[in-house]
Write an enzyme that holds these catalytic residues in place. Structure first.
Site, PDB file in Angstrom:
ATOM      1  N   HIS A   9       0.639 -12.245   0.762  1.00 36.09           N
ATOM      2  CA  HIS A   9       0.099 -11.491   0.893  1.00 36.09           C
ATOM      3  C   HIS A   9      -0.591 -11.658  -1.300  1.00 36.09           C
ATOM      4  O   HIS A   9       0.274 -11.928  -1.984  1.00 36.09           O
ATOM      5  CB  HIS A   9      -0.367  -9.814   0.495  1.00 36.09           C
ATOM      6  CG  HIS A   9      -1.069  -8.477   0.154  1.00 36.09           C
ATOM      7  ND1 HIS A   9      -0.727  -7.107   0.674  1.00 36.09           N
ATOM      8  CD2 HIS A   9      -1.713  -8.888   0.230  1.00 36.09           C
ATOM      9  CE1 HIS A   9      -1.179  -7.236  -0.532  1.00 36.09           C
ATOM     10  NE2 HIS A   9      -2.496  -7.716  -0.548  1.00 36.09           N
ATOM     11  N   TYR A  33       0.598  -1.004   0.059  1.00 39.43           N
ATOM     12  CA  TYR A  33      -0.329  -0.358  -0.422  1.00 39.43           C
ATOM     13  C   TYR A  33       0.833   1.352  -0.021  1.00 39.43           C
ATOM     14  O   TYR A  33       1.160   1.608   1.097  1.00 39.43           O
ATOM     15  CB  TYR A  33      -0.939  -0.288   1.336  1.00 39.43           C
ATOM     16  CG  TYR A  33      -1.813  -1.064   1.248  1.00 39.43           C
ATOM     17  CD1 TYR A  33      -1.888  -1.783  -0.017  1.00 39.43           C
ATOM     18  CD2 TYR A  33      -2.491  -1.852   2.085  1.00 39.43           C
ATOM     19  CE1 TYR A  33      -3.204  -3.126  -0.017  1.00 39.43           C
ATOM     20  CE2 TYR A  33      -3.204  -2.477   2.936  1.00 39.43           C
ATOM     21  CZ  TYR A  33      -3.423  -3.186   1.428  1.00 39.43           C
ATOM     22  OH  TYR A  33      -4.305  -4.868   1.436  1.00 39.43           O
TER      23      TYR A  33
END
Length: 319
Positions: free
Chosen positions: A142, A54
């Site tokens: 992830h 992010y």
């Protein structure tokens, strides 16, 4: 706010999704970011989810700064591994932004897929540094969709090693699909899975196998992307609504509108039902919702707290 369990941890039923703190799609100011975390704390949110992906670390840095004065034992932070950050100072010096990956943040790093033991250890070390913490509460593999062999072997083994050392307290995987999460639960010693967009008011595919198996194996579930990329985020489903990060097909829009009509008849809004729906399953520990500003935090918690009758849920199930 009510809390539920992930392994030995207690997490708030609403989790703060911090992708927006990494300038997802557009810039977020430092003041907006810190104000959002402050508002979340005031409303009882104690679970915060981030990732190196992010904003190539920006989300982790901002979240860590905003939590720095909070009592460490009173909040839970999750981050992720699998996208190792490699410095690219020449891109940052040229003023290039990370827009190719959806973040309006300086491209100080590039991402490399890496689920090796060394890659996981280096990723967690970098996250600890950016967050300013001495431990990670939850670490997820992830988006390992194309990396099952490495993620299910060296990746998860490295996380378990860190869990045994106390550097990480719970481990799992986070994905936009349910099928591979089922395989992780069946074959790996994990504590939690994060399923994005597959356990929502609109898409209930996680109920077929993932949720029953998680309950059977005592693996917690965190539901993310509960608005299905936007379609469920407004009381009225728009013609240009998005679904799974793209334009919503006509049949999906029609389905969403049927759900919205049920909500309206019962004096409830579609987003209120969307936030609360995953928590109706006992296997679900928390609903993680992306939040950029204090106003978004307050609207999210208001939706979570809105009263919804049993009759409303029954009709939504039938719809």
């Amino acid at each position: 706010m009510r809390q539920r369990a992930i392994a030995s941890l207690s997490v708030s039923e609403v989790g703060f999704g911090a992708a927006q703190l990494g300038n997802l799609y557009r810039e977020t100011s430092d003041d907006e970011a810190s104000g959002a975390v402050d508002a979340a704390w005031q409303r009882g949110i104690r679970y915060f989810d981030t990732a190196p992906h992010y904003g190539v670390g920006l989300s982790e840095r901002r979240l860590g700064a905003a939590l720095r004065t909070r009592p460490r034992d009173e909040f839970v932070v999750s981050t992720k591994v699998g996208r190792r950050l490699v410095p690219t100072p020449e891109r940052a010096a040229a003023g290039i932004l990370d827009l190719d990956d959806g973040f309006a943040a300086p491209a100080t790093h590039r991402r490399e897929w890496d689920f090796s033991r060394d890659g996981v250890l280096r990723s967690i070390e970098g996250s600890l540094d950016r967050l300013g913490l001495d431990r990670i509460d939850i670490a997820y593999l992830h988006d390992p969709d194309d990396h099952w062999d490495d993620a299910s072997s060296t990746g998860v083994s490295a996380l378990i090693e860190l869990r045994d050392q106390g550097v990480v307290r719970a481990v799992g995987a986070g994905m936009n699909q349910a099928a591979m999460l089922v395989r992780f639960i069946e074959r790996c010693d994990i504590d939690v899975v994060m399923v994005a967009g597959r356990h929502t008011l609109l898409d209930r595919s996680a109920q077929d196998r993932l949720l029953p198996l998680a309950a059977e194996r005592d693996v917690a579930v965190v539901s993310a992307a509960v608005y299905n990329s936007g379609l469920l985020s407004n009381p009225v489903v728009r013609d240009d609504a998005t679904y799974d990060y793209g334009p919503a097909p006509a049949d999906v829009i029609a389905h969403g509108r049927r759900l919205a009509e049920v909500c309206t008849r019962h004096g409830v809004t579609l987003p209120e039902a969307a936030v609360q729906y995953p928590l109706r399953d006992a296997a679900v520990a928390s609903v993680v919702v992306g939040m950029r500003t204090a106003d978004q935090v307050n609207s999210t918690v208001d939706r979570y707290e809105a009263p919804i009758s049993a009759e409303t849920w029954q009709e939504l199930e039938r719809a």
